[in-house]
Design a protein around this motif. Structure first.
Motif, PDB file in Angstrom:
ATOM      1  N   TYR A 148       7.551  23.819  25.163  1.00  0.00           N
ATOM      2  CA  TYR A 148       8.388  22.664  24.833  1.00  0.00           C
ATOM      3  C   TYR A 148       7.791  21.376  25.403  1.00  0.00           C
ATOM      4  O   TYR A 148       7.841  20.318  24.768  1.00  0.00           O
ATOM      5  N   ILE A 149       7.209  21.456  26.591  1.00  0.00           N
ATOM      6  CA  ILE A 149       6.586  20.272  27.189  1.00  0.00           C
ATOM      7  C   ILE A 149       5.390  19.823  26.356  1.00  0.00           C
ATOM      8  O   ILE A 149       5.183  18.613  26.132  1.00  0.00           O
ATOM      9  N   GLU A 150       4.579  20.764  25.880  1.00  0.00           N
ATOM     10  CA  GLU A 150       3.437  20.416  25.030  1.00  0.00           C
ATOM     11  C   GLU A 150       3.898  19.766  23.725  1.00  0.00           C
ATOM     12  O   GLU A 150       3.288  18.816  23.236  1.00  0.00           O
ATOM     13  N   THR A 151       4.983  20.247  23.165  1.00  0.00           N
ATOM     14  CA  THR A 151       5.531  19.651  21.945  1.00  0.00           C
ATOM     15  C   THR A 151       5.947  18.209  22.188  1.00  0.00           C
ATOM     16  O   THR A 151       5.659  17.311  21.374  1.00  0.00           O
ATOM     17  N   LEU A 152       6.603  17.955  23.296  1.00  0.00           N
ATOM     18  CA  LEU A 152       7.042  16.597  23.619  1.00  0.00           C
ATOM     19  C   LEU A 152       5.847  15.690  23.916  1.00  0.00           C
ATOM     20  O   LEU A 152       5.870  14.504  23.587  1.00  0.00           O
ATOM     21  N   ASP A 153       4.808  16.237  24.530  1.00  0.00           N
ATOM     22  CA  ASP A 153       3.600  15.442  24.787  1.00  0.00           C
ATOM     23  C   ASP A 153       2.956  15.003  23.476  1.00  0.00           C
ATOM     24  O   ASP A 153       2.446  13.871  23.370  1.00  0.00           O
ATOM     25  N   LYS A 207      19.703  24.874  26.066  1.00  0.00           N
ATOM     26  CA  LYS A 207      20.308  23.580  25.733  1.00  0.00           C
ATOM     27  C   LYS A 207      19.249  22.508  25.520  1.00  0.00           C
ATOM     28  O   LYS A 207      19.342  21.683  24.598  1.00  0.00           O
ATOM     29  N   LEU A 208      18.201  22.510  26.350  1.00  0.00           N
ATOM     30  CA  LEU A 208      17.127  21.519  26.208  1.00  0.00           C
ATOM     31  C   LEU A 208      16.309  21.765  24.944  1.00  0.00           C
ATOM     32  O   LEU A 208      15.815  20.818  24.320  1.00  0.00           O
ATOM     33  N   SER A 209      16.164  23.043  24.566  1.00  0.00           N
ATOM     34  CA  SER A 209      15.386  23.351  23.371  1.00  0.00           C
ATOM     35  C   SER A 209      16.037  22.775  22.115  1.00  0.00           C
ATOM     36  O   SER A 209      15.346  22.371  21.170  1.00  0.00           O
ATOM     37  N   VAL A 210      17.364  22.723  22.105  1.00  0.00           N
ATOM     38  CA  VAL A 210      18.074  22.129  20.969  1.00  0.00           C
ATOM     39  C   VAL A 210      17.700  20.661  20.827  1.00  0.00           C
ATOM     40  O   VAL A 210      17.474  20.153  19.716  1.00  0.00           O
ATOM     41  N   LYS A 211      17.586  19.949  21.940  1.00  0.00           N
ATOM     42  CA  LYS A 211      17.220  18.528  21.901  1.00  0.00           C
ATOM     43  C   LYS A 211      15.769  18.344  21.456  1.00  0.00           C
ATOM     44  O   LYS A 211      15.451  17.401  20.727  1.00  0.00           O
ATOM     45  N   VAL A 212      14.896  19.239  21.910  1.00  0.00           N
ATOM     46  CA  VAL A 212      13.486  19.155  21.497  1.00  0.00           C
ATOM     47  C   VAL A 212      13.360  19.354  19.991  1.00  0.00           C
ATOM     48  O   VAL A 212      12.640  18.611  19.302  1.00  0.00           O
ATOM     49  N   ILE A 213      14.065  20.337  19.464  1.00  0.00           N
ATOM     50  CA  ILE A 213      14.020  20.595  18.019  1.00  0.00           C
ATOM     51  C   ILE A 213      14.588  19.412  17.246  1.00  0.00           C
ATOM     52  O   ILE A 213      14.088  19.053  16.176  1.00  0.00           O
ATOM     53  N   ALA A 214      15.625  18.785  17.789  1.00  0.00           N
ATOM     54  CA  ALA A 214      16.220  17.620  17.124  1.00  0.00           C
ATOM     55  C   ALA A 214      15.227  16.462  17.069  1.00  0.00           C
ATOM     56  O   ALA A 214      15.132  15.763  16.045  1.00  0.00           O
ATOM     57  N   LEU A 215      14.469  16.238  18.132  1.00  0.00           N
ATOM     58  CA  LEU A 215      13.461  15.168  18.124  1.00  0.00           C
ATOM     59  C   LEU A 215      12.343  15.469  17.126  1.00  0.00           C
ATOM     60  O   LEU A 215      11.858  14.557  16.441  1.00  0.00           O
ATOM     61  N   GLU A 216      11.951  16.729  17.049  1.00  0.00           N
ATOM     62  CA  GLU A 216      10.915  17.104  16.067  1.00  0.00           C
ATOM     63  C   GLU A 216      11.413  16.845  14.646  1.00  0.00           C
ATOM     64  O   GLU A 216      10.665  16.343  13.795  1.00  0.00           O
ATOM     65  N   GLU A 235       8.540  30.749  31.757  1.00  0.00           N
ATOM     66  CA  GLU A 235       7.541  29.723  32.081  1.00  0.00           C
ATOM     67  C   GLU A 235       6.749  29.330  30.838  1.00  0.00           C
ATOM     68  O   GLU A 235       6.518  28.137  30.584  1.00  0.00           O
ATOM     69  N   LYS A 236       6.314  30.314  30.059  1.00  0.00           N
ATOM     70  CA  LYS A 236       5.564  30.009  28.835  1.00  0.00           C
ATOM     71  C   LYS A 236       6.435  29.242  27.841  1.00  0.00           C
ATOM     72  O   LYS A 236       5.954  28.340  27.143  1.00  0.00           O
ATOM     73  N   ARG A 237       7.693  29.596  27.785  1.00  0.00           N
ATOM     74  CA  ARG A 237       8.610  28.922  26.868  1.00  0.00           C
ATOM     75  C   ARG A 237       8.778  27.445  27.235  1.00  0.00           C
ATOM     76  O   ARG A 237       8.700  26.564  26.373  1.00  0.00           O
ATOM     77  N   VAL A 238       8.970  27.175  28.522  1.00  0.00           N
ATOM     78  CA  VAL A 238       9.144  25.793  28.977  1.00  0.00           C
ATOM     79  C   VAL A 238       7.866  24.994  28.753  1.00  0.00           C
ATOM     80  O   VAL A 238       7.898  23.834  28.316  1.00  0.00           O
ATOM     81  N   GLN A 239       6.705  25.588  29.053  1.00  0.00           N
ATOM     82  CA  GLN A 239       5.431  24.900  28.850  1.00  0.00           C
ATOM     83  C   GLN A 239       5.214  24.552  27.382  1.00  0.00           C
ATOM     84  O   GLN A 239       4.673  23.485  27.055  1.00  0.00           O
ATOM     85  N   ILE A 241      11.033  15.668  29.072  1.00  0.00           N
ATOM     86  CA  ILE A 241       9.869  16.200  29.793  1.00  0.00           C
ATOM     87  C   ILE A 241      10.192  16.356  31.278  1.00  0.00           C
ATOM     88  O   ILE A 241       9.845  17.365  31.905  1.00  0.00           O
ATOM     89  N   GLU A 242      10.862  15.380  31.848  1.00  0.00           N
ATOM     90  CA  GLU A 242      11.220  15.449  33.270  1.00  0.00           C
ATOM     91  C   GLU A 242      12.155  16.626  33.553  1.00  0.00           C
ATOM     92  O   GLU A 242      11.976  17.359  34.544  1.00  0.00           O
ATOM     93  N   MET A 243      13.154  16.840  32.702  1.00  0.00           N
ATOM     94  CA  MET A 243      14.087  17.947  32.917  1.00  0.00           C
ATOM     95  C   MET A 243      13.397  19.294  32.780  1.00  0.00           C
ATOM     96  O   MET A 243      13.663  20.232  33.544  1.00  0.00           O
ATOM     97  N   LEU A 244      12.489  19.412  31.819  1.00  0.00           N
ATOM     98  CA  LEU A 244      11.758  20.668  31.649  1.00  0.00           C
ATOM     99  C   LEU A 244      10.804  20.917  32.809  1.00  0.00           C
ATOM    100  O   LEU A 244      10.612  22.071  33.236  1.00  0.00           O
ATOM    101  N   MET A 245      10.201  19.863  33.348  1.00  0.00           N
ATOM    102  CA  MET A 245       9.331  20.025  34.513  1.00  0.00           C
ATOM    103  C   MET A 245      10.125  20.520  35.717  1.00  0.00           C
ATOM    104  O   MET A 245       9.630  21.329  36.520  1.00  0.00           O
ATOM    105  N   ASN A 246      11.356  20.065  35.859  1.00  0.00           N
ATOM    106  CA  ASN A 246      12.211  20.552  36.946  1.00  0.00           C
ATOM    107  C   ASN A 246      12.484  22.052  36.806  1.00  0.00           C
ATOM    108  O   ASN A 246      12.555  22.780  37.812  1.00  0.00           O
ATOM    109  N   LYS A 247      12.635  22.519  35.570  1.00  0.00           N
ATOM    110  CA  LYS A 247      12.852  23.955  35.351  1.00  0.00           C
ATOM    111  C   LYS A 247      11.604  24.750  35.735  1.00  0.00           C
ATOM    112  O   LYS A 247      11.699  25.859  36.283  1.00  0.00           O
TER     113      LYS A 247
END
Length: 306
Positions: A223-228, A163-172, A217-221, A190-196
């Motif tokens: 997405y965090i790098e993309t948002l950074d 669900k969070l990945s959909v939002k990341v792709i939308a921002l991109e 873990e690699k998948r979440v990291q 970023i905060e929600m992904l860090m919690n995961k």
């Protein structure tokens, strides 16, 4: 006495007819036979069900002693010790895998049949609880429960990350179209992904589940790098917008006065100054100096000219 040669010539001849070897028992067929653990060839136990008048299997009553108590168990004479253990589990509360059944001073395997080892009506059997087996079974149960819990946790985290990945792709996509991306949206994701990531770090897994955890873990990291990167680009754009040309910005705020250029003296003003008396020229020069500089020291000691 027959000679040796004549006896050697005699050979066994199989019967020429095609009769069943079990002709003495015309109701028994070869496919109805089975070999018992001791090597005895007997009729199959379930073959009676195919007969018109099946022979009833007798039921026996055995005495099973467990601790200080004795249990009377009614069971088929052709049942196995494994079936007896399951019945005893209901009466004693001892799991069938933790039971040891001793008959005639020998532990019997769960696959052994009662009638084969000689158990009859009124036979006595002793039940002993296997502590080692119980502990091993409990450990296996705990391990199985832990694996199931880890599997459910990973599946739940995977769904939430989807669900969070959909939002990341939308921002991109918004950024690629040149539209404005809100910094608060980026920080929230970023905060929600860090919690995961924190949840994944707290999961202890082995084998395939450990591999699944590493993939998440690699998948979440990622997405965090993309948002950074989106956040960094947004910060650069904000700095560029704040860097207005210095002179234009300072003039608009009035913080720094614009340097005044010296106006050329016209010919008319020059002639008027030359026509003034000497004393008036000096006074005019004094006023001019006072207007343009406050650092000069003015005195009344004037130089006289001849």
């Amino acid at each position: 006495m027959e000679p040796m040669k004549s006896r050697m010539k005699r050979t066994f001849r199989p019967p020429t007819n095609n009769k069943n070897p079990f002709d003495g028992r015309s109701n028994i067929k070869v496919e109805d036979m089975e070999i018992r653990p001791g090597g005895m060839l007997v009729q199959k136990r379930n073959s009676n069900s195919n007969q018109i008048n099946p022979v009833p299997i007798p039921t026996i009553k055995v005495k099973v002693k467990y601790g200080s108590s004795t249990h009377q168990i009614c069971i088929s004479s052709q049942a196995s010790f494994g079936q007896l253990k399951k019945i005893l589990a209901e009466h004693t509360g001892v799991h069938h895998q933790d039971q040891k059944l001793i008959y005639k001073k020998k532990e019997r395997d769960s696959k052994d049949y009662l009638d084969i080892v000689g158990v009859k009506d009124g036979s006595k059997i002793r039940l002993i609880e296997d502590i080692t087996s119980r502990e091993r079974r409990c450990l296996e149960m705990l391990k199985s429960a832990h694996l199931e819990k880890v599997s459910k946790s990973l599946k739940q985290i995977n769904l939430e990350v989807d669900k969070l990945s959909v939002k990341v792709i939308a921002l991109e996509a918004t950024k690629s179209r040149g539209e404005k991306v809100e910094e608060s949206d980026v920080d929230s994701l970023i905060e929600m992904l860090m919690n995961k990531l924190v949840l994944l770090d707290g999961i202890v897994a082995e084998g395939d589940l450990k591999l699944q955890k590493g993939v998440q873990e690699k998948r979440v990291q990622k997405y965090i790098e993309t948002l950074d990167m989106l956040k960094l680009q947004k910060s650069k754009e904000n700095r560029k917008e704040s860097q207005i040309p210095m002179q234009k910005q300072e003039n608009s705020t009035g913080k720094m006065p614009i340097l005044m250029q010296k106006k050329p003296v016209s010919t008319k003003q020059k002639k008027e100054t030359e026509q003034m008396p000497l004393q008036q020229q000096q006074q005019h020069q004094k006023q001019k100096i006072l207007r343009h500089s406050e650092t000069f020291v003015i005195t009344t000691k004037w130089e006289t000219f001849d």
